[in-house]
Design an enzyme around this catalytic site. Sequence first.
Site, mmCIF file in Angstrom:
data_model
loop_
_atom_site.group_PDB
_atom_site.id
_atom_site.type_symbol
_atom_site.label_atom_id
_atom_site.label_comp_id
_atom_site.label_asym_id
_atom_site.label_seq_id
_atom_site.Cartn_x
_atom_site.Cartn_y
_atom_site.Cartn_z
ATOM 1 N N THR A 23 0.847 -1.268 0.058
ATOM 2 C CA THR A 23 0.452 0.173 -0.012
ATOM 3 C C THR A 23 0.742 1.528 0.235
ATOM 4 O O THR A 23 2.116 1.060 0.847
ATOM 5 C CB THR A 23 -1.023 0.366 1.315
ATOM 6 O OG1 THR A 23 -2.031 -1.160 1.061
ATOM 7 C CG2 THR A 23 -1.515 1.365 1.340
ATOM 8 N N CYS A 29 -4.880 7.495 6.888
ATOM 9 C CA CYS A 29 -5.805 5.765 6.419
ATOM 10 C C CYS A 29 -4.810 4.617 7.420
ATOM 11 O O CYS A 29 -3.067 5.026 7.731
ATOM 12 C CB CYS A 29 -5.319 5.670 5.510
ATOM 13 S SG CYS A 29 -6.937 6.187 4.451
ATOM 14 N N HIS A 46 -7.554 -2.003 4.160
ATOM 15 C CA HIS A 46 -6.623 -0.791 3.958
ATOM 16 C C HIS A 46 -7.740 0.367 4.862
ATOM 17 O O HIS A 46 -8.701 0.854 3.897
ATOM 18 C CB HIS A 46 -6.535 -0.303 2.818
ATOM 19 C CG HIS A 46 -5.930 1.335 2.225
ATOM 20 N ND1 HIS A 46 -5.145 1.515 0.922
ATOM 21 C CD2 HIS A 46 -6.512 2.925 2.873
ATOM 22 C CE1 HIS A 46 -4.950 2.933 1.171
ATOM 23 N NE2 HIS A 46 -5.210 3.583 2.528
#
Lengths: 164, 207
Positions: A23, A29, A46
């Site tokens: 990611t 996040c 995520h």
Amino acid sequence: MDAAHHVGMADIIVITAPATLVTLGLGSCIGLVLFDTIGKVAGMAHIMLPESHCSAGAQVDKPGKFADTAVPALINEVCKQGALRSRLKAKMAGGAQMFALAGTQSEFLAVGARNIKETTEMLRKHSISLVASDTGGNRGRSVEFSTVTWMLAVKTLGKGKVDI
Amino acid sequence: MELRDFSTFQLDAIREVGNIGTGNAATALSKLLDRTVDMDVPKAELVSIYELGEHYGSPETVVAAVFVRSEGEFPCNLIFILEEHEAGMLVDLLLLQQMGSVMPELPDEIRDSALSELGNIVLSSFLNAINLLMGTTHMISVPGVAHDMLGSILDVVVSIYGQMGDTALIVNTSLMVSGADAQLSGKVIMIPDPGSLETLLGKLRVL
């Protein structure tokens, strides 16, 4: 080179070894990994926001979006691919606050801290031990989880890459 | 009112607000630097919050960003965002203009402070113009600066629009500064609070 699987916003992706989960550019996040080293399965969510219940829409079509729905959904997905629930361990990174405005209490700027709190709480509720984490602060992170080393590589601007 | 119900006409009206804001921001930046500043025609877009990082570039692009929040009848958030090396060039231009030379040993904090003030002037000019147009009063926060990956910076949009749905309304435009030997550009991104859009459309009489 193992196959790299990109985990986009609100995605939940499960892989079997050998492969990697990636990611890029996490701010507030969270990249949450659940893995079973014996079953050789790992999954990443995520997570974007802490709680789904105050959401306008009643049903959640992307469970990976919220910490409270992502944790049970991720447990479910990794177990479907052969992980044993009692062997699951967790690692996570993210939850930064990118901007701080002096003299203002803007709740939305501190969503990273709430993401960390809710994710940790959900893991505790499901009795999964969080073995490593790199969270908070004010720097963005890119993360890569390997099912060969079972390490989560966290890349931060200016600090380089750290395996946790 | 749901975002997906916005008509092209309404999005055009919002884009026009962006146009007026950008015009004023370009003028302010031009005066500050004593250089020509060009602007793009702004866009008012409905963007999926799941594709923010990819929509505006590559999520790992290193950028410098100045963020301000405006409170009042039309609460909104603005980001002035440039690629890191272009932000450096912009600060050099400002220091050259204001001090006659760029001292190579200038500490990062001072350069950051200059960038923050540049962003503040650009974004405040943008906000002043649109609030004047609408006849609204507003209060602007102290600017916040970050140097980081584009994807992590844009997470702030998620925290504004994520709870209510999957789409964000974003007005974005570019300012181009002619430098000594290169052109540099910065993006102004306006993210109105979801609840403020009806106020905006009401003031524009297109609700």
